[in-house]
Write a protein that holds these residues in place. Structure first.
Motif, PDB file in Angstrom:
ATOM      1  N   HIS A   1     -46.403 -20.385  28.728  1.00 46.81           N
ATOM      2  CA  HIS A   1     -46.098 -21.111  27.493  1.00 46.81           C
ATOM      3  C   HIS A   1     -44.597 -21.069  27.215  1.00 46.81           C
ATOM      4  O   HIS A   1     -43.929 -20.065  27.481  1.00 46.81           O
ATOM      5  N   VAL A   2     -44.064 -22.158  26.674  1.00 46.51           N
ATOM      6  CA  VAL A   2     -42.639 -22.253  26.349  1.00 46.51           C
ATOM      7  C   VAL A   2     -42.476 -22.512  24.848  1.00 46.51           C
ATOM      8  O   VAL A   2     -43.074 -23.451  24.305  1.00 46.51           O
ATOM      9  N   THR A   3     -41.692 -21.678  24.192  1.00 49.32           N
ATOM     10  CA  THR A   3     -41.406 -21.812  22.764  1.00 49.32           C
ATOM     11  C   THR A   3     -39.913 -22.016  22.547  1.00 49.32           C
ATOM     12  O   THR A   3     -39.089 -21.370  23.196  1.00 49.32           O
ATOM     13  N   VAL A   4     -39.570 -22.896  21.634  1.00 48.87           N
ATOM     14  CA  VAL A   4     -38.185 -23.050  21.181  1.00 48.87           C
ATOM     15  C   VAL A   4     -38.033 -22.301  19.860  1.00 48.87           C
ATOM     16  O   VAL A   4     -38.810 -22.521  18.927  1.00 48.87           O
ATOM     17  N   VAL A   5     -37.052 -21.433  19.784  1.00 46.66           N
ATOM     18  CA  VAL A   5     -36.673 -20.810  18.515  1.00 46.66           C
ATOM     19  C   VAL A   5     -35.422 -21.518  18.017  1.00 46.66           C
ATOM     20  O   VAL A   5     -34.405 -21.566  18.721  1.00 46.66           O
ATOM     21  N   ALA A   6     -35.520 -22.111  16.825  1.00 46.01           N
ATOM     22  CA  ALA A   6     -34.392 -22.845  16.255  1.00 46.01           C
ATOM     23  C   ALA A   6     -33.869 -22.084  15.034  1.00 46.01           C
ATOM     24  O   ALA A   6     -34.378 -22.258  13.919  1.00 46.01           O
ATOM     25  N   PRO A   7     -32.878 -21.210  15.223  1.00 47.07           N
ATOM     26  CA  PRO A   7     -32.356 -20.436  14.093  1.00 47.07           C
ATOM     27  C   PRO A   7     -31.566 -21.319  13.131  1.00 47.07           C
ATOM     28  O   PRO A   7     -30.850 -22.236  13.537  1.00 47.07           O
ATOM     29  N   GLY A   8     -31.695 -20.995  11.845  1.00 50.12           N
ATOM     30  CA  GLY A   8     -30.824 -21.579  10.844  1.00 50.12           C
ATOM     31  C   GLY A   8     -29.637 -20.654  10.642  1.00 50.12           C
ATOM     32  O   GLY A   8     -29.066 -20.145  11.608  1.00 50.12           O
ATOM     33  N   SER A   9     -29.285 -20.424   9.392  1.00 48.75           N
ATOM     34  CA  SER A   9     -28.169 -19.522   9.098  1.00 48.75           C
ATOM     35  C   SER A   9     -28.671 -18.084   9.142  1.00 48.75           C
ATOM     36  O   SER A   9     -29.449 -17.658   8.282  1.00 48.75           O
ATOM     37  N   ILE A  10     -28.215 -17.343  10.147  1.00 52.92           N
ATOM     38  CA  ILE A  10     -28.624 -15.955  10.355  1.00 52.92           C
ATOM     39  C   ILE A  10     -27.375 -15.078  10.367  1.00 52.92           C
ATOM     40  O   ILE A  10     -26.386 -15.403  11.040  1.00 52.92           O
ATOM     41  N   THR A  11     -27.408 -13.969   9.671  1.00 53.59           N
ATOM     42  CA  THR A  11     -26.268 -13.055   9.664  1.00 53.59           C
ATOM     43  C   THR A  11     -26.024 -12.511  11.070  1.00 53.59           C
ATOM     44  O   THR A  11     -26.905 -11.915  11.677  1.00 53.59           O
ATOM     45  N   SER A  12     -24.823 -12.749  11.588  1.00 50.08           N
ATOM     46  CA  SER A  12     -24.490 -12.286  12.938  1.00 50.08           C
ATOM     47  C   SER A  12     -22.979 -12.364  13.125  1.00 50.08           C
ATOM     48  O   SER A  12     -22.233 -12.665  12.188  1.00 50.08           O
ATOM     49  N   ASN A  13     -22.542 -12.125  14.364  1.00 49.82           N
ATOM     50  CA  ASN A  13     -21.110 -12.230  14.676  1.00 49.82           C
ATOM     51  C   ASN A  13     -20.745 -13.616  15.188  1.00 49.82           C
ATOM     52  O   ASN A  13     -19.655 -13.814  15.732  1.00 49.82           O
ATOM     53  N   PHE A  14     -21.648 -14.592  15.031  1.00 49.19           N
ATOM     54  CA  PHE A  14     -21.432 -15.913  15.631  1.00 49.19           C
ATOM     55  C   PHE A  14     -20.295 -16.679  14.948  1.00 49.19           C
ATOM     56  O   PHE A  14     -19.601 -17.462  15.585  1.00 49.19           O
ATOM     57  N   GLY A  15     -20.108 -16.459  13.648  1.00 53.60           N
ATOM     58  CA  GLY A  15     -19.037 -17.144  12.951  1.00 53.60           C
ATOM     59  C   GLY A  15     -17.671 -16.767  13.489  1.00 53.60           C
ATOM     60  O   GLY A  15     -16.805 -17.629  13.708  1.00 53.60           O
ATOM     61  N   THR A  16     -17.473 -15.474  13.721  1.00 53.59           N
ATOM     62  CA  THR A  16     -16.195 -15.011  14.274  1.00 53.59           C
ATOM     63  C   THR A  16     -15.961 -15.588  15.660  1.00 53.59           C
ATOM     64  O   THR A  16     -14.862 -16.043  15.989  1.00 53.59           O
ATOM     65  N   ALA A  17     -17.014 -15.601  16.479  1.00 54.79           N
ATOM     66  CA  ALA A  17     -16.897 -16.163  17.822  1.00 54.79           C
ATOM     67  C   ALA A  17     -16.604 -17.657  17.764  1.00 54.79           C
ATOM     68  O   ALA A  17     -15.821 -18.184  18.567  1.00 54.79           O
ATOM     69  N   SER A  18     -17.221 -18.350  16.814  1.00 56.60           N
ATOM     70  CA  SER A  18     -17.006 -19.793  16.681  1.00 56.60           C
ATOM     71  C   SER A  18     -15.577 -20.108  16.287  1.00 56.60           C
ATOM     72  O   SER A  18     -14.956 -21.035  16.819  1.00 56.60           O
ATOM     73  N   THR A  19     -15.038 -19.336  15.345  1.00 59.35           N
ATOM     74  CA  THR A  19     -13.658 -19.560  14.889  1.00 59.35           C
ATOM     75  C   THR A  19     -12.677 -19.439  16.044  1.00 59.35           C
ATOM     76  O   THR A  19     -11.686 -20.177  16.125  1.00 59.35           O
ATOM     77  N   GLY A  20     -12.966 -18.531  16.961  1.00 58.53           N
ATOM     78  CA  GLY A  20     -12.080 -18.320  18.104  1.00 58.53           C
ATOM     79  C   GLY A  20     -12.009 -19.482  19.076  1.00 58.53           C
ATOM     80  O   GLY A  20     -11.124 -19.516  19.933  1.00 58.53           O
ATOM     81  N   THR A  21     -12.919 -20.439  18.954  1.00 55.84           N
ATOM     82  CA  THR A  21     -12.904 -21.588  19.870  1.00 55.84           C
ATOM     83  C   THR A  21     -12.099 -22.758  19.315  1.00 55.84           C
ATOM     84  O   THR A  21     -11.884 -23.749  20.011  1.00 55.84           O
ATOM     85  N   ILE A  22     -11.638 -22.665  18.055  1.00 55.84           N
ATOM     86  CA  ILE A  22     -10.959 -23.796  17.414  1.00 55.84           C
ATOM     87  C   ILE A  22      -9.502 -23.876  17.845  1.00 55.84           C
ATOM     88  O   ILE A  22      -8.779 -22.890  17.862  1.00 55.84           O
ATOM     89  N   ASP A  23      -9.085 -25.078  18.180  1.00 57.88           N
ATOM     90  CA  ASP A  23      -7.682 -25.348  18.507  1.00 57.88           C
ATOM     91  C   ASP A  23      -7.372 -26.764  18.027  1.00 57.88           C
ATOM     92  O   ASP A  23      -7.802 -27.743  18.640  1.00 57.88           O
ATOM     93  N   ILE A  24      -6.656 -26.865  16.911  1.00 58.56           N
ATOM     94  CA  ILE A  24      -6.337 -28.173  16.336  1.00 58.56           C
ATOM     95  C   ILE A  24      -4.912 -28.542  16.736  1.00 58.56           C
ATOM     96  O   ILE A  24      -3.955 -27.937  16.255  1.00 58.56           O
ATOM     97  N   PRO A  25      -4.735 -29.518  17.624  1.00 51.95           N
ATOM     98  CA  PRO A  25      -3.392 -29.877  18.097  1.00 51.95           C
ATOM     99  C   PRO A  25      -2.547 -30.507  16.988  1.00 51.95           C
ATOM    100  O   PRO A  25      -3.083 -30.978  15.974  1.00 51.95           O
ATOM    101  N   GLU A  26      -1.233 -30.515  17.207  1.00 53.05           N
ATOM    102  CA  GLU A  26      -0.325 -31.046  16.195  1.00 53.05           C
ATOM    103  C   GLU A  26      -0.604 -32.522  15.896  1.00 53.05           C
ATOM    104  O   GLU A  26      -0.422 -32.984  14.772  1.00 53.05           O
ATOM    105  N   ASN A  27      -1.016 -33.267  16.916  1.00 54.62           N
ATOM    106  CA  ASN A  27      -1.265 -34.701  16.736  1.00 54.62           C
ATOM    107  C   ASN A  27      -2.739 -35.002  16.481  1.00 54.62           C
ATOM    108  O   ASN A  27      -3.221 -36.102  16.738  1.00 54.62           O
ATOM    109  N   SER A  28      -3.472 -34.017  15.978  1.00 53.05           N
ATOM    110  CA  SER A  28      -4.903 -34.182  15.754  1.00 53.05           C
ATOM    111  C   SER A  28      -5.201 -35.334  14.793  1.00 53.05           C
ATOM    112  O   SER A  28      -4.524 -35.511  13.776  1.00 53.05           O
ATOM    113  N   LEU A  29      -6.226 -36.079  15.127  1.00 54.47           N
ATOM    114  CA  LEU A  29      -6.707 -37.130  14.227  1.00 54.47           C
ATOM    115  C   LEU A  29      -7.312 -36.537  12.964  1.00 54.47           C
ATOM    116  O   LEU A  29      -7.484 -37.226  11.956  1.00 54.47           O
ATOM    117  N   TYR A  30      -7.609 -35.252  13.004  1.00 49.68           N
ATOM    118  CA  TYR A  30      -8.366 -34.621  11.927  1.00 49.68           C
ATOM    119  C   TYR A  30      -7.595 -33.488  11.258  1.00 49.68           C
ATOM    120  O   TYR A  30      -8.188 -32.615  10.625  1.00 49.68           O
TER     121      TYR A  30
END
Length: 280
Positions: free
Chosen positions: A171-200
Protein backbone atom coordinates in the motif's frame (compact mmCIF):
# COMPACT_ATOMS: atom_id res chain seq x y z
CA UNK A 1 3.94 -11.26 16.05
CA UNK A 2 7.30 -9.63 15.21
CA UNK A 3 7.68 -5.87 15.42
CA UNK A 4 7.23 -4.02 12.11
CA UNK A 5 10.53 -2.89 10.62
CA UNK A 6 10.38 0.81 9.70
CA UNK A 7 12.92 2.72 7.59
CA UNK A 8 12.62 6.52 7.68
CA UNK A 9 14.65 8.92 5.52
CA UNK A 10 15.55 12.50 6.41
CA UNK A 11 15.69 12.18 10.21
CA UNK A 12 17.82 15.19 11.11
CA UNK A 13 17.04 16.54 14.58
CA UNK A 14 14.46 19.31 14.46
CA UNK A 15 12.54 17.88 11.51
CA UNK A 16 9.41 15.78 11.19
CA UNK A 17 11.35 12.62 10.30
CA UNK A 18 13.06 12.75 13.69
CA UNK A 19 9.72 12.87 15.51
CA UNK A 20 8.20 10.16 13.31
CA UNK A 21 11.02 7.81 14.34
CA UNK A 22 10.31 8.46 18.02
CA UNK A 23 6.59 7.75 17.61
CA UNK A 24 7.11 4.58 15.57
CA UNK A 25 9.53 3.33 18.22
CA UNK A 26 7.09 4.16 21.03
CA UNK A 27 4.50 2.06 19.21
CA UNK A 28 6.80 -0.97 19.33
CA UNK A 29 8.32 -0.80 15.85
CA UNK A 30 11.93 -1.59 15.02
CA UNK A 31 13.08 1.73 13.59
CA UNK A 32 15.97 2.53 11.28
CA UNK A 33 16.53 6.29 11.17
CA UNK A 34 18.61 7.70 8.33
CA UNK A 35 20.16 10.98 7.28
CA UNK A 36 23.16 12.08 5.26
CA UNK A 37 25.08 12.64 8.49
CA UNK A 38 24.50 10.25 11.38
CA UNK A 39 25.63 12.86 13.89
CA UNK A 40 22.64 15.04 12.93
CA UNK A 41 20.26 12.46 14.44
CA UNK A 42 21.62 12.73 17.97
CA UNK A 43 19.13 11.58 20.58
CA UNK A 44 17.28 8.97 18.53
CA UNK A 45 19.45 6.21 20.00
CA UNK A 46 17.69 6.92 23.29
CA UNK A 47 14.48 5.78 21.58
CA UNK A 48 16.02 2.47 20.48
CA UNK A 49 16.41 3.63 16.89
CA UNK A 50 19.27 2.34 14.75
CA UNK A 51 21.05 5.22 13.01
CA UNK A 52 22.36 4.79 9.46
CA UNK A 53 23.91 7.14 6.91
CA UNK A 54 21.86 7.53 3.74
CA UNK A 55 21.96 9.93 0.81
CA UNK A 56 18.83 9.27 -1.25
CA UNK A 57 20.42 10.87 -4.32
CA UNK A 58 23.22 8.29 -4.46
CA UNK A 59 22.46 4.73 -5.60
CA UNK A 60 25.45 3.22 -3.78
CA UNK A 61 24.36 4.83 -0.52
CA UNK A 62 20.82 3.48 -0.95
CA UNK A 63 22.01 -0.06 -1.65
CA UNK A 64 24.46 -0.03 1.27
CA UNK A 65 21.84 1.24 3.71
CA UNK A 66 19.12 -1.20 2.66
CA UNK A 67 21.58 -4.08 2.65
CA UNK A 68 22.46 -3.27 6.27
CA UNK A 69 18.77 -3.22 7.27
CA UNK A 70 18.11 -6.54 5.55
CA UNK A 71 21.15 -8.14 7.16
CA UNK A 72 19.95 -7.15 10.62
CA UNK A 73 16.16 -7.23 10.34
CA UNK A 74 15.51 -9.48 7.35
CA UNK A 75 12.84 -7.27 5.78
CA UNK A 76 11.33 -3.78 5.59
CA UNK A 77 7.65 -3.46 6.45
CA UNK A 78 7.25 0.32 6.29
CA UNK A 79 9.25 2.82 4.25
CA UNK A 80 8.79 6.51 5.03
CA UNK A 81 10.25 8.73 2.29
CA UNK A 82 10.62 11.94 4.26
CA UNK A 83 13.99 13.30 3.05
CA UNK A 84 13.45 16.56 1.22
CA UNK A 85 14.95 19.95 0.47
CA UNK A 86 13.30 23.38 0.22
CA UNK A 87 13.60 25.83 -2.66
CA UNK A 88 12.27 29.37 -2.31
CA UNK A 89 12.40 32.06 -4.97
CA UNK A 90 10.62 33.21 -8.14
CA UNK A 91 10.59 30.56 -10.85
CA UNK A 92 12.30 32.86 -13.36
CA UNK A 93 15.15 33.69 -10.99
CA UNK A 94 15.76 30.86 -8.53
CA UNK A 95 19.30 29.50 -8.57
CA UNK A 96 19.45 26.43 -10.82
CA UNK A 97 21.65 24.53 -8.38
CA UNK A 98 19.01 25.01 -5.67
CA UNK A 99 16.29 23.91 -8.08
CA UNK A 100 18.19 20.82 -9.22
CA UNK A 101 19.03 19.73 -5.68
CA UNK A 102 15.39 20.11 -4.66
CA UNK A 103 14.06 18.06 -7.57
CA UNK A 104 16.82 15.46 -7.31
CA UNK A 105 16.14 14.87 -3.62
CA UNK A 106 12.38 15.35 -3.42
CA UNK A 107 11.44 13.51 -6.62
CA UNK A 108 14.20 11.19 -7.80
CA UNK A 109 15.29 10.42 -4.24
CA UNK A 110 11.78 9.18 -3.47
CA UNK A 111 11.61 7.24 -6.73
CA UNK A 112 15.00 5.63 -6.11
CA UNK A 113 13.99 4.43 -2.66
CA UNK A 114 10.67 3.12 -3.97
CA UNK A 115 12.35 1.24 -6.81
CA UNK A 116 14.52 -0.74 -4.39
CA UNK A 117 12.26 -1.14 -1.37
CA UNK A 118 9.09 -1.50 -3.43
CA UNK A 119 10.53 -4.54 -5.17
CA UNK A 120 11.53 -6.06 -1.82
CA UNK A 121 8.02 -5.54 -0.50
CA UNK A 122 6.48 -7.00 -3.65
CA UNK A 123 8.64 -10.11 -3.27
CA UNK A 124 7.59 -10.53 0.38
CA UNK A 125 3.94 -9.90 -0.52
CA UNK A 126 3.33 -7.02 1.89
CA UNK A 127 4.47 -3.58 2.89
CA UNK A 128 3.58 0.06 3.29
CA UNK A 129 5.26 2.95 1.49
CA UNK A 130 4.70 6.43 2.89
CA UNK A 131 5.72 9.35 0.67
CA UNK A 132 5.81 12.77 2.33
CA UNK A 133 4.30 15.30 -0.05
CA UNK A 134 2.92 18.69 0.98
CA UNK A 135 -0.19 20.81 0.94
CA UNK A 136 1.53 22.78 -1.85
CA UNK A 137 1.29 19.56 -3.83
CA UNK A 138 -2.44 20.37 -3.92
CA UNK A 139 -2.04 24.07 -4.73
CA UNK A 140 1.29 25.52 -5.82
CA UNK A 141 2.24 28.88 -4.35
CA UNK A 142 4.20 31.82 -5.68
CA UNK A 143 7.79 32.06 -4.41
CA UNK A 144 7.91 28.29 -3.86
CA UNK A 145 7.31 27.07 -7.39
CA UNK A 146 10.13 24.54 -7.55
CA UNK A 147 9.22 23.04 -4.17
CA UNK A 148 5.53 22.96 -5.10
CA UNK A 149 6.39 21.27 -8.38
CA UNK A 150 8.47 18.63 -6.61
CA UNK A 151 5.70 17.79 -4.15
CA UNK A 152 3.04 17.67 -6.86
CA UNK A 153 5.29 15.13 -8.58
CA UNK A 154 5.45 13.09 -5.36
CA UNK A 155 1.65 13.04 -5.18
CA UNK A 156 1.36 11.94 -8.81
CA UNK A 157 4.10 9.34 -8.44
CA UNK A 158 2.42 7.92 -5.35
CA UNK A 159 -0.94 7.63 -7.10
CA UNK A 160 0.68 5.52 -9.82
CA UNK A 161 2.69 3.42 -7.38
CA UNK A 162 -0.42 2.70 -5.35
CA UNK A 163 -2.03 1.19 -8.46
CA UNK A 164 1.04 -0.69 -9.65
CA UNK A 165 1.94 -2.18 -6.27
CA UNK A 166 -1.55 -3.13 -5.13
CA UNK A 167 -1.42 -6.58 -6.81
CA UNK A 168 1.59 -7.41 -4.61
CA UNK A 169 -0.02 -6.43 -1.30
CA UNK A 170 1.89 -3.15 -0.99
CA UNK A 171 0.00 0.00 0.00
CA UNK A 172 1.16 3.55 -0.78
CA UNK A 173 0.12 6.57 1.32
CA UNK A 174 0.82 10.25 0.72
CA UNK A 175 1.33 12.37 3.83
CA UNK A 176 0.64 16.02 3.02
CA UNK A 177 1.87 18.17 5.94
CA UNK A 178 0.51 21.64 6.50
CA UNK A 179 2.23 24.07 8.83
CA UNK A 180 4.28 21.94 11.23
CA UNK A 181 6.80 23.25 13.75
CA UNK A 182 10.25 22.28 12.46
CA UNK A 183 13.56 23.63 11.19
CA UNK A 184 12.21 23.85 7.63
CA UNK A 185 11.73 27.62 7.71
CA UNK A 186 15.39 28.24 8.46
CA UNK A 187 16.43 25.84 5.72
CA UNK A 188 14.04 27.51 3.27
CA UNK A 189 15.38 31.00 4.00
CA UNK A 190 18.87 29.78 3.17
CA UNK A 191 17.84 29.01 -0.41
CA UNK A 192 16.73 32.59 -1.22
CA UNK A 193 18.87 34.73 -3.49
CA UNK A 194 17.24 37.87 -4.90
CA UNK A 195 19.47 39.40 -7.61
CA UNK A 196 19.91 43.15 -7.97
CA UNK A 197 17.92 43.17 -11.22
CA UNK A 198 15.12 40.99 -9.83
CA UNK A 199 11.68 41.48 -11.29
CA UNK A 200 10.37 40.99 -7.77
CA UNK A 201 12.65 43.24 -5.71
CA UNK A 202 9.59 45.29 -4.72
CA UNK A 203 8.10 42.29 -2.87
CA UNK A 204 11.25 40.78 -1.40
CA UNK A 205 9.68 40.84 2.06
CA UNK A 206 6.92 38.52 0.83
CA UNK A 207 9.46 36.08 -0.59
CA UNK A 208 11.26 35.88 2.74
CA UNK A 209 7.95 35.61 4.55
CA UNK A 210 6.98 32.69 2.29
CA UNK A 211 10.07 30.80 3.45
CA UNK A 212 8.83 30.94 7.04
CA UNK A 213 5.10 30.72 6.37
CA UNK A 214 4.85 27.25 7.88
CA UNK A 215 6.52 28.31 11.13
CA UNK A 216 4.00 30.69 12.69
CA UNK A 217 2.69 30.48 16.28
CA UNK A 218 -0.30 28.47 15.05
CA UNK A 219 1.84 25.72 13.51
CA UNK A 220 0.98 22.20 14.66
CA UNK A 221 3.54 20.85 17.16
CA UNK A 222 5.74 18.19 15.58
CA UNK A 223 4.86 15.52 18.11
CA UNK A 224 1.12 16.00 17.51
CA UNK A 225 1.68 15.71 13.76
CA UNK A 226 3.82 12.59 14.17
CA UNK A 227 1.25 10.91 16.41
CA UNK A 228 -1.53 11.44 13.86
CA UNK A 229 0.63 10.14 11.01
CA UNK A 230 1.90 7.05 12.84
CA UNK A 231 -1.61 6.19 14.00
CA UNK A 232 -2.80 6.36 10.39
CA UNK A 233 0.06 4.34 8.94
CA UNK A 234 -0.12 1.57 11.56
CA UNK A 235 -3.86 1.13 10.99
CA UNK A 236 -4.78 -2.15 9.23
CA UNK A 237 -5.96 -0.15 6.23
CA UNK A 238 -3.97 3.09 5.93
CA UNK A 239 -5.59 5.96 4.02
CA UNK A 240 -4.37 6.87 0.55
CA UNK A 241 -3.81 10.46 1.71
CA UNK A 242 -3.11 11.84 5.18
CA UNK A 243 -3.49 15.63 5.18
CA UNK A 244 -2.31 16.88 8.57
CA UNK A 245 -1.35 20.23 10.06
CA UNK A 246 -2.34 23.89 10.28
CA UNK A 247 -3.76 25.25 6.99
CA UNK A 248 -3.85 21.76 5.51
CA UNK A 249 -7.56 21.65 4.81
CA UNK A 250 -7.61 25.19 3.39
CA UNK A 251 -5.06 24.13 0.77
CA UNK A 252 -7.02 21.00 0.03
CA UNK A 253 -10.00 23.28 -0.58
CA UNK A 254 -7.91 25.47 -2.89
CA UNK A 255 -7.28 22.39 -5.03
CA UNK A 256 -10.97 22.20 -5.84
CA UNK A 257 -11.66 25.92 -6.27
CA UNK A 258 -11.83 27.53 -9.75
CA UNK A 259 -8.47 28.97 -10.79
CA UNK A 260 -9.76 32.54 -10.74
CA UNK A 261 -10.73 32.29 -7.09
CA UNK A 262 -7.57 30.41 -6.12
CA UNK A 263 -5.36 32.96 -7.90
CA UNK A 264 -7.19 35.84 -6.21
CA UNK A 265 -6.67 34.37 -2.74
CA UNK A 266 -3.00 33.47 -3.24
CA UNK A 267 -2.16 36.77 -4.97
CA UNK A 268 -3.36 38.76 -1.98
CA UNK A 269 -1.72 36.42 0.53
CA UNK A 270 1.67 36.36 -1.19
CA UNK A 271 1.97 39.97 -2.33
CA UNK A 272 1.53 39.43 -6.07
CA UNK A 273 -0.73 42.47 -6.21
CA UNK A 274 2.11 44.62 -4.90
CA UNK A 275 4.69 43.72 -7.55
CA UNK A 276 5.83 46.92 -9.25
CA UNK A 277 6.21 46.97 -13.02
CA UNK A 278 9.74 47.17 -14.42
CA UNK A 279 10.64 50.67 -15.58
CA UNK A 280 13.20 51.53 -18.25
Amino acid sequence: MPSPVVLVTGCTKGGIGYELCKKFSERGCRVYATARKVENMGGLKDFNCTLLALDVTKQDSIKECISRVLQEAGQIDILVNNAGLPAVGPLLEIDYDVAHRCIETNVFGVLSMCRVVGRLMANQGSGKIVNVGSIVGYAGTAWAGIYSMSKAAVHSMSDVLRLELKPFGVHVTVVAPGSITSNFGTASTGTIDIPENSLYASVAKYIYARANMSQGPASMPTDVFATKVVDGILAPRPPNYLTVGTNSWSFLLLYYLPNQIKDFILSRKLGINEVKAVTH
